[in-house]
Every structure is written in structure tokens, then in C-alpha cells.
Design a protein around this motif. Structure first.
Motif, PDB file in Angstrom:
ATOM      1  N   VAL A 232      -2.459  -3.895   9.451  1.00 59.43           N
ATOM      2  CA  VAL A 232      -1.798  -5.119   8.982  1.00 59.43           C
ATOM      3  C   VAL A 232      -2.271  -6.316   9.803  1.00 59.43           C
ATOM      4  O   VAL A 232      -2.552  -7.392   9.256  1.00 59.43           O
ATOM      5  CB  VAL A 232      -0.258  -4.973   9.040  1.00 59.43           C
ATOM      6  CG1 VAL A 232       0.433  -6.308   8.845  1.00 59.43           C
ATOM      7  CG2 VAL A 232       0.215  -3.973   7.991  1.00 59.43           C
TER       8      VAL A 232
ATOM      9  N   LYS B 144      -5.521  -7.544   8.806  1.00 55.34           N
ATOM     10  CA  LYS B 144      -5.450  -8.032   7.424  1.00 55.34           C
ATOM     11  C   LYS B 144      -6.348  -7.230   6.473  1.00 55.34           C
ATOM     12  O   LYS B 144      -6.924  -7.775   5.538  1.00 55.34           O
ATOM     13  CB  LYS B 144      -5.792  -9.526   7.367  1.00 55.34           C
ATOM     14  CG  LYS B 144      -4.855 -10.386   8.211  1.00 55.34           C
ATOM     15  CD  LYS B 144      -4.967 -11.825   7.841  1.00 55.34           C
ATOM     16  CE  LYS B 144      -4.189 -12.749   8.756  1.00 55.34           C
ATOM     17  NZ  LYS B 144      -2.853 -12.368   9.048  1.00 55.34           N
TER      18      LYS B 144
ATOM     19  N   THR C  85      -6.126  -4.804   3.702  1.00 50.85           N
ATOM     20  CA  THR C  85      -5.121  -4.300   2.770  1.00 50.85           C
ATOM     21  C   THR C  85      -5.340  -2.828   2.421  1.00 50.85           C
ATOM     22  O   THR C  85      -4.385  -2.046   2.427  1.00 50.85           O
ATOM     23  CB  THR C  85      -5.137  -5.135   1.473  1.00 50.85           C
ATOM     24  OG1 THR C  85      -5.011  -6.516   1.821  1.00 50.85           O
ATOM     25  CG2 THR C  85      -3.983  -4.759   0.568  1.00 50.85           C
TER      26      THR C  85
ATOM     27  N   GLN D 103      -2.768   0.223   3.332  1.00 54.41           N
ATOM     28  CA  GLN D 103      -2.111   1.070   2.331  1.00 54.41           C
ATOM     29  C   GLN D 103      -2.383   2.549   2.590  1.00 54.41           C
ATOM     30  O   GLN D 103      -1.482   3.381   2.441  1.00 54.41           O
ATOM     31  CB  GLN D 103      -2.566   0.667   0.930  1.00 54.41           C
ATOM     32  CG  GLN D 103      -1.987  -0.675   0.503  1.00 54.41           C
ATOM     33  CD  GLN D 103      -2.551  -1.175  -0.809  1.00 54.41           C
ATOM     34  OE1 GLN D 103      -3.584  -0.692  -1.270  1.00 54.41           O
ATOM     35  NE2 GLN D 103      -1.881  -2.146  -1.399  1.00 54.41           N
TER      36      GLN D 103
ATOM     37  N   VAL E 267       3.185  -4.217   4.816  1.00 49.26           N
ATOM     38  CA  VAL E 267       2.005  -4.020   3.971  1.00 49.26           C
ATOM     39  C   VAL E 267       2.108  -4.849   2.707  1.00 49.26           C
ATOM     40  O   VAL E 267       1.130  -5.447   2.243  1.00 49.26           O
ATOM     41  CB  VAL E 267       1.807  -2.516   3.661  1.00 49.26           C
ATOM     42  CG1 VAL E 267       0.714  -2.307   2.617  1.00 49.26           C
ATOM     43  CG2 VAL E 267       1.479  -1.757   4.935  1.00 49.26           C
TER      44      VAL E 267
ATOM     45  N   LEU F 188       1.259  -8.411   3.248  1.00 53.05           N
ATOM     46  CA  LEU F 188      -0.189  -8.556   3.397  1.00 53.05           C
ATOM     47  C   LEU F 188      -0.861  -8.652   2.023  1.00 53.05           C
ATOM     48  O   LEU F 188      -1.796  -9.421   1.838  1.00 53.05           O
ATOM     49  CB  LEU F 188      -0.738  -7.357   4.174  1.00 53.05           C
ATOM     50  CG  LEU F 188      -2.207  -7.350   4.516  1.00 53.05           C
ATOM     51  CD1 LEU F 188      -2.520  -8.492   5.485  1.00 53.05           C
ATOM     52  CD2 LEU F 188      -2.585  -6.034   5.128  1.00 53.05           C
ATOM     53  N   ALA F 189      -0.354  -7.872   1.062  1.00 54.42           N
ATOM     54  CA  ALA F 189      -0.966  -7.833  -0.265  1.00 54.42           C
ATOM     55  C   ALA F 189      -0.743  -9.123  -1.051  1.00 54.42           C
ATOM     56  O   ALA F 189      -1.527  -9.449  -1.927  1.00 54.42           O
ATOM     57  CB  ALA F 189      -0.408  -6.648  -1.054  1.00 54.42           C
TER      58      ALA F 189
END
Length: 88
Positions: A39, A42, A44, A48, A83, A86-87
Motif C-alpha cells: 500500500v 502504491k 495496487t 490485492q 487497499v 489505494l484503488a
């Protein structure tokens, strides 16, 4: 230290259980750390994947009662939130 045969066996068993529990707690901490690092960087996709792995580890620890199930749920929820932020 105990002297009775059954107490000696119980002590041996507790040492084995302690080692197993400590190993599982270490796996939990490392899984959480992997998600947080992904995270922070950055990334993604990596976040995940790490979240999926961390969720499995946390659920496993909770099912074996190494950590409380509500603690596991809280940690999964907070990692999920990080998460998902972040998305966006």
C-alpha cells in the motif's frame, strides 16, 4: 518442573504448541506487513495479492484460536480499507 509422567508429557506438549503458536503469529505479522508495504509503495496489484494472502493467514489463525476471531476480522477490515483507498 513437574515430576509426574503425565505432567512431563503435558509440559512437552505445551512447548510444541507454544512453538506452533509463535510461528503462526509471526506469519500473521509478516502477512500484514506485506500488505502495508504494498500500500505504501502504491502498487495496487501487489497490495490485492498480499491482502488475499493475509486474509487467508488471519482466518487460519482465527480458526485455530491463535488470535481471537474478532481481532482477525478487524485486521482484515482495516487492510481491506487501505487497499480499497489505494484503488480509488
Amino acid at each position: 518442573m513437574a515430576n509426574h509422567k503425565s505432567a512431563l508429557k503435558r509440559h512437552r506438549q505445551s512447548l510444541i504448541a507454544r512453538a506452533r503458536n509463535r510461528a503462526m503469529k509471526t506469519r500473521v505479522k509478516n502477512a500484514i506487513k506485506a500488505v502495508r508495504e504494498a500500500v505504501e509503495s502504491k502498487d495496487t496489484a501487489a497490495a490485492q495479492d498480499a491482502l488475499r494472502a493475509a486474509t487467508a493467514v488471519l482466518d487460519g489463525a482465527a480458526s485455530k484460536q491463535i488470535i481471537h476471531w474478532k481481532t482477525a476480522a478487524r485486521k482484515v477490515s482495516r487492510l481491506n480499507l487501505a487497499v480499497n483507498k489505494l484503488a480509488v
